[in-house]
Design an enzyme around this catalytic site. Structure first.
Site, mmCIF file in Angstrom:
data_model
loop_
_atom_site.group_PDB
_atom_site.id
_atom_site.type_symbol
_atom_site.label_atom_id
_atom_site.label_comp_id
_atom_site.label_asym_id
_atom_site.label_seq_id
_atom_site.Cartn_x
_atom_site.Cartn_y
_atom_site.Cartn_z
ATOM 1 C CD GLU A 130 -21.944 -21.513 -21.744
ATOM 2 O OE1 GLU A 130 -21.252 -20.906 -22.583
ATOM 3 O OE2 GLU A 130 -22.409 -22.632 -21.920
ATOM 4 C CB ALA A 271 -13.252 -18.514 -26.823
ATOM 5 C CD GLU A 273 -21.273 -20.045 -26.525
ATOM 6 O OE1 GLU A 273 -20.083 -20.152 -26.160
ATOM 7 O OE2 GLU A 273 -22.174 -20.802 -26.140
ATOM 8 C CG HIS A 306 -16.324 -24.118 -30.545
ATOM 9 N ND1 HIS A 306 -16.670 -25.455 -30.521
ATOM 10 C CD2 HIS A 306 -16.909 -23.559 -29.463
ATOM 11 C CE1 HIS A 306 -17.431 -25.670 -29.452
ATOM 12 N NE2 HIS A 306 -17.589 -24.544 -28.802
ATOM 13 C CD GLU A 307 -16.188 -20.041 -28.455
ATOM 14 O OE1 GLU A 307 -17.377 -19.885 -28.136
ATOM 15 O OE2 GLU A 307 -15.481 -20.958 -27.991
ATOM 16 C CG HIS A 310 -21.264 -21.776 -29.698
ATOM 17 N ND1 HIS A 310 -22.065 -22.868 -29.483
ATOM 18 C CD2 HIS A 310 -20.138 -21.980 -28.952
ATOM 19 C CE1 HIS A 310 -21.448 -23.693 -28.646
ATOM 20 N NE2 HIS A 310 -20.286 -23.188 -28.316
ATOM 21 C CD GLU A 329 -20.494 -25.602 -25.783
ATOM 22 O OE1 GLU A 329 -19.704 -25.718 -26.761
ATOM 23 O OE2 GLU A 329 -20.795 -24.501 -25.284
HETATM 24 N N1 PHE Z 1 -19.464 -21.909 -24.188
HETATM 25 C C1 PHE Z 1 -18.034 -21.793 -24.281
HETATM 26 C C2 PHE Z 1 -17.636 -22.575 -25.503
HETATM 27 O O1 PHE Z 1 -17.835 -23.637 -25.727
HETATM 28 C C3 PHE Z 1 -17.274 -22.365 -23.166
HETATM 29 C C4 PHE Z 1 -17.412 -21.646 -21.879
HETATM 30 C C5 PHE Z 1 -18.210 -22.164 -20.892
HETATM 31 C C6 PHE Z 1 -16.736 -20.476 -21.647
HETATM 32 C C7 PHE Z 1 -18.357 -21.527 -19.671
HETATM 33 C C8 PHE Z 1 -16.854 -19.844 -20.457
HETATM 34 C C9 PHE Z 1 -17.667 -20.366 -19.461
HETATM 35 O O2 PHE Z 1 -17.117 -22.235 -26.398
HETATM 36 ZN ZN ZN Z 2 -18.809 -24.145 -27.281
#
Ligand code: PHE
Ligand code: ZN
Length: 900
Positions: A130, A271, A273, A306-307, A310, A329
């Site tokens: 991501e 972190a 997900e 949180h993770e 997701h 998010e």
């Molecule tokens: N999607 C992850 C989160 O919110 C955040 C993230 C974004 C991590 C981009 C790495 C790179 O928990």
């Molecule tokens: Zn997130």
């Protein structure tokens, strides 16, 4: 704006309104990796088909920093061309038959310093995809609306990489010639490529088998490096609690046989997900009482939650495009906040959590919303998507979801979630789809009635101001409250339409007793907090049957992300602080009292007064400290003065040194005036039995730590050596990291001569604990500045053998602690802080643009600065902007910062 970039071709903004569906779908992906740090080979076999809804066109696959060796279409060689970073196939068959595409590439994980794509951390392979990192692993349609089924085969040296992990289920493993081995993973769920992950290295796992409500069995694993097993219990407990909570609150079960968390010391963010294979920064996994503080324990609980959350909000239903980022998010932050609150047994602990969350919103998001990077919760354009993982997308997004819950109720919210999944499970959707499901599940709610207007929270940037004015009519025994909203222009949005603002409120009488609420047209009064929904620019509410002028308690629980402007008298604020039934507004009243005194002293002419605080404020703080019914965590929050950053936001012209001096004077006065109270507070809160990171113990340790700092501050001016001696003793004898670190911090913050000795002892005690050494660096870089002493210390820290700019946690512990968390040390009249900043931004940008761009934002609010800071800051930003080969990430930030 000119955002042209020579090296990789022109940089253009991506616009939300330009969204078009992909020309091809990728149904299955079969990836094989021959893992080697120098040169990893990736064979990518995809089955594609044309999207019948889109006009026939060439296939354009994204790729970045890849070496392309072979392309086969349906088993045969084919013609292709490169267009910038895209691999273009123009002559694919035109019929509806599936197309087998085989692409063979190599990449160099060890050289990957950006930590995006496939990289090596401490000898272990990790991936981060991501938002657009998958294209650094193979050529692909790297966009979240292309969802495929993945089969992944990993091959690597068995001794160096005994553990081979990817998403889903392990279906096969075995040995290969030459000391190599393999593992094959199949993910049962379709997913966008940003959720792909692999890990390969020497790791050990804490395991836990669980049975869900419905009777299905699951294996939970937390993978860490071999020496770290004794720091995994809390993460595992947090994971179990998350699984239980999501099923109980929303009926959302774990949909995988195996759920893995893996920790890495090198990670740009907190972190990630990835489906069934979450990858975490070690900071949000590793904890035991000897190495982690209460704050670390709480952060781990919420990030693990949180993770995990997701898995449904983000993974089962994902984003159509990155403009919809807050769809996953904002919603998931709301869910993790709610989860952490639900783990609190006491209502007071829930309130403490809410206050902490609002504090983040107001000190980080409100400035963002008023600065050059301001953007709506659903942005309209971006140059670099990595720059939009912001507090606006996350924290303001969560507030928008929270307002929806306020408008439909807690049960209605769960019904909305249910409908959202019934409609969209397995799809890539938009913020509109979520809001529509919430409204449709609650057809009689204010949300359904006001939906188009409510959605302005997604489209309009900026923090609304809510002005409240009350008029009491003694003859009519009525009180008319007029609420008026406005929102200042933000970049690209000169004029704003009124928002839907839920205002939770109550009325208090002069003794602080809650009054029944009755609007003129109501037949009956109501008791307790009521939520009124403001939709117009200005509206009045008339309450009747009142014998005397009430004190309004407004925006209880912080019911909307707005700035509330009210002209309270000191007496009214003192009454709210003493009596309001809403703990959030009690805390808020204390903050307003302190802020008022800070602003008076800042705006006064002449030297900074020694005693900005008056007897009434001090007496109120003394009463809070000794209050028999309030708990320690809440007291610590009330007694903490508003931060320098928060104070700065209240001013049109900011003199950071004056703010720093005033706040320090206030703190010293509070320390001095309440000396015996602090001594009492320390003695009565210092012993807490066996360490448990629960709200009661956490609060007691926080208050004891605050008391110790106050006592050491007073000792500094009085020459007392007893309290610093006690702090040093506590530092040495502490049974847990929270007490030990608080004692160390008390010595450092108060500038005690013993601090140096304590710091070096601390370093040698924990030299092998990277996360503790991060704290050691951060404490020194964020210490209160005295005569410009922090910057030289920061320079020394950079030269320390343990400093490593390439490790993001370490870079943050020194550089961000100084530039973003130490305004008094950073904003120097000689501009040396800004020079340091610009050098570090450029240095970091050479190998990790994401981290560099975050640092670049430390000067976001430069336009508010008074001279000489303002000109010096502009010059420093211009110096960065003048660098010819900047990354898109940093270029976007500095260009926006310099724009008018
Ligand atoms: N999607 C992850 C989160 O919110 C955040 C993230 C974004 C991590 C981009 C790495 C790179 O928990
Ligand atoms: Zn997130």
């Amino acid at each position: 704006m000119s955002l042209l970039r020579e090296a990789n071709g022109p940089t253009t903004a991506v616009r939300r309104e330009d969204y078009t569906a992909p020309a091809y779908w990728i149904d299955t992906v079969d990836l094989s990796f021959d893992l080697d740090p120098i040169k990893t080979r990736v064979l990518n076999k995809m089955r594609l088909r044309r999207n019948p809804d889109v006009a026939a066109q060439a296939l354009r696959l994204d790729g970045e920093d890849l070496n392309l060796a072979r392309v086969l279409v349906n088993g045969a060689g084919c013609s292709f061309k490169m267009d910038g970073n895209q691999l273009v196939l123009e002559n694919l068959p035109l019929d509806d038959a599936p197309i087998d595409l085989e692409i063979f590439t190599t990449c160099a994980p060890e050289k990957n310093t950006q930590l995006m794509g496939l990289y090596v951390s401490q000898g272990t392979f990790f991936t981060q995809c991501e938002a657009e990192g998958f294209r650094r692993i193979t050529y692909f349609l790297d966009r979240p609306d292309v969802m495929a089924s993945y089969t992944v085969t990993l091959r690597a040296d068995k001794k160096r990489y005994p553990v081979l992990l990817s998403n889903g289920n392990l279906v096969e493993e075995g040995t290969l010639p030459d000391g190599r081995h393999f593992a094959k993973w199949v993910d049962p769920h379709k997913k966008p490529c940003y959720l792909f992950a692999l890990v390969a290295g020497e790791l050990v796992a804490r395991e836990q088998r669980i049975t869900s409500r419905s009777g299905s069995e699951h294996l939970l694993q937390v993978y860490v490096r071999p020496g770290d097993m004794d720091k995994t219990e809390h993460a595992m407990n947090s994971l179990i609690a998350s699984v239980v909570w999501d099923e109980a609150r929303f009926g959302l079960p774990l949909d995988l046989e195996r759920f893995m968390i893996v920790a890495t010391a090198d990670f740009n963010m907190g972190a990630m997900e990835n489906k069934g294979l979450n990858i975490f920064n070690t900071k949000y996994v590793l904890a035991n009482s000897a190495t982690a503080t209460d704050t670390d324990f709480a952060n781990i609980e919420s990030v693990v939650g949180h993770e995990y959350f997701h898995n449904w909000t983000g993974n089962r239903i994902t984003c159509r495009d990155w403009f919809q980022l807050s769809l996953k998010e904002g919603l998931t932050v709301f869910r993790d906040q709610d989860f952490s609150m639900d783990l609190c047994a006491e209502p007071s602990a829930r309130a403490v959590k809410r206050i902490e969350d609002v504090r983040v919103l107001r000190t980080a998001q409100f400035p963002e919303d008023a600065g050059p990077m301001a953007h709506p919760v659903r942005p309209d354009s971006y140059v670099e998507i990595n720059n939009f993982y912001t507090v606006t997308i996350y924290e303001k997004g969560a507030e928008v979801v929270r307002m929806m819950q306020t408008l439909v109720g807690r049960t209605g919210f769960a019904a909305g979630m249910k409908l959202y999944f019934a409609r969209h499970d397995g799809q890539a959707v938009t913020c509109d789809d979520f809001a529509q499901a919430m409204a449709d599940a609650n057809p009689l709610s204010d949300l359904a009635r006001l939906l188009p207007q409510f959605k302005r929270w997604y489209s309009q940037a900026g923090t609304p101001h809510l002005r409240a004015e009350g008029v009491f009519d003694a003859a009519a025994r009525s009180y008319t409250l007029t609420l008026t909203q406005r929102c200042d222009p933000s970049p690209g949005q000169p004029v704003k339409q009124p928002f839907v603002i839920p205002v939770a409120l109550g009325l208090l009488d002069a003794n602080g007793t809650e009054l029944p609420l009755q609007l003129a047209h109501w037949s009956q009064p109501e008791t307790g907090t009521r939520t009124f929904v403001l939709t117009e620019a200005s509206e009045s509410f008339t309450f009747v049957n009142l014998d005397s002028e009430p004190v309004p308690s407004l925006l209880r629980g912080f019911s909307a992300p707005v700035v509330l402007d009210v002209d309270y008298s000191d007496a009214q604020l003192l009454g709210l602080l003493a009596h309001d039934i809403d703990p959030f507004n009690r805390w808020e009243a204390g903050q307003r009292l302190a802020l008022r005194r800070a602003l008076q002293a800042i705006q006064a002419q002449g030297p900074v007064p020694n005693d900005p605080l008056d007897a009434a404020y001090l007496a109120a703080m003394q009463a809070v400290l000794h209050h028999p019914a309030l708990d320690a965590a809440f007291k610590e929050l009330v007694l903490t003065l508003p931060s320098e950053t928060y104070i700065a936001e209240q001013l049109d012209v900011v003199d950071p040194q004056r703010i720093h001096a005033v706040r320090e004077a206030m703190r010293e006065q509070l320390a001095h005036a309440l000396h015996s109270d602090w001594a009492w507070a320390f003695e009565t809160h210092k012993n807490n039995g066996a360490y448990r990171p629960d709200p009661i113990g956490t609060g007691r340790r926080a208050l004891a730590g605050m008391a110790l700092t106050m006592l050491c501050l007073t000792a500094r001016s009085s020459g007392d050596t007893v309290w610093p001696g006690k702090a040093y003793q506590r530092f040495k004898d502490a049974g847990n990291m929270t007490d030990r670190f608080n004692a160390l911090s008390a010595l450092v913050v108060s500038g005690q001569p013993l601090a140096q000795d304590a710091l070096s002892r601390f370093h040698s005690m924990f030299r092998h604990e990277a996360l503790v050494i991060d704290k050691w660096f951060a404490l020194q870089a964020s210490a209160p500045d005295r005569d410009g002493n922090v910057l030289p210390a920061v320079h020394q820290l950079l030269a320390h053998p343990d400093f490593n700019l390439r490790n993001p946690n370490r870079a943050r512990s020194v550089i961000f602690s100084y530039c973003s968390a130490n305004p008094g040390g950073f904003h120097r009249p000689d501009a040396a802080g800004y020079k340091f900043w610009s050098e570090r931004v450029i240095e970091l940008d050479g190998f990790n643009p994401q981290v560099a761009a975050r640092l670049a934002r430390a000067l976001d609010r430069w336009k508010k600065l008074d001279e000489p800071y303002r000109s010096a800051a502009r010059e420093a930003i211009a110096r960065v902007a003048a660098k010819p080969d900047l990354s898109n990430d940093v270029r976007e930030v500095v260009t926006r910062s310099l724009a008018d």
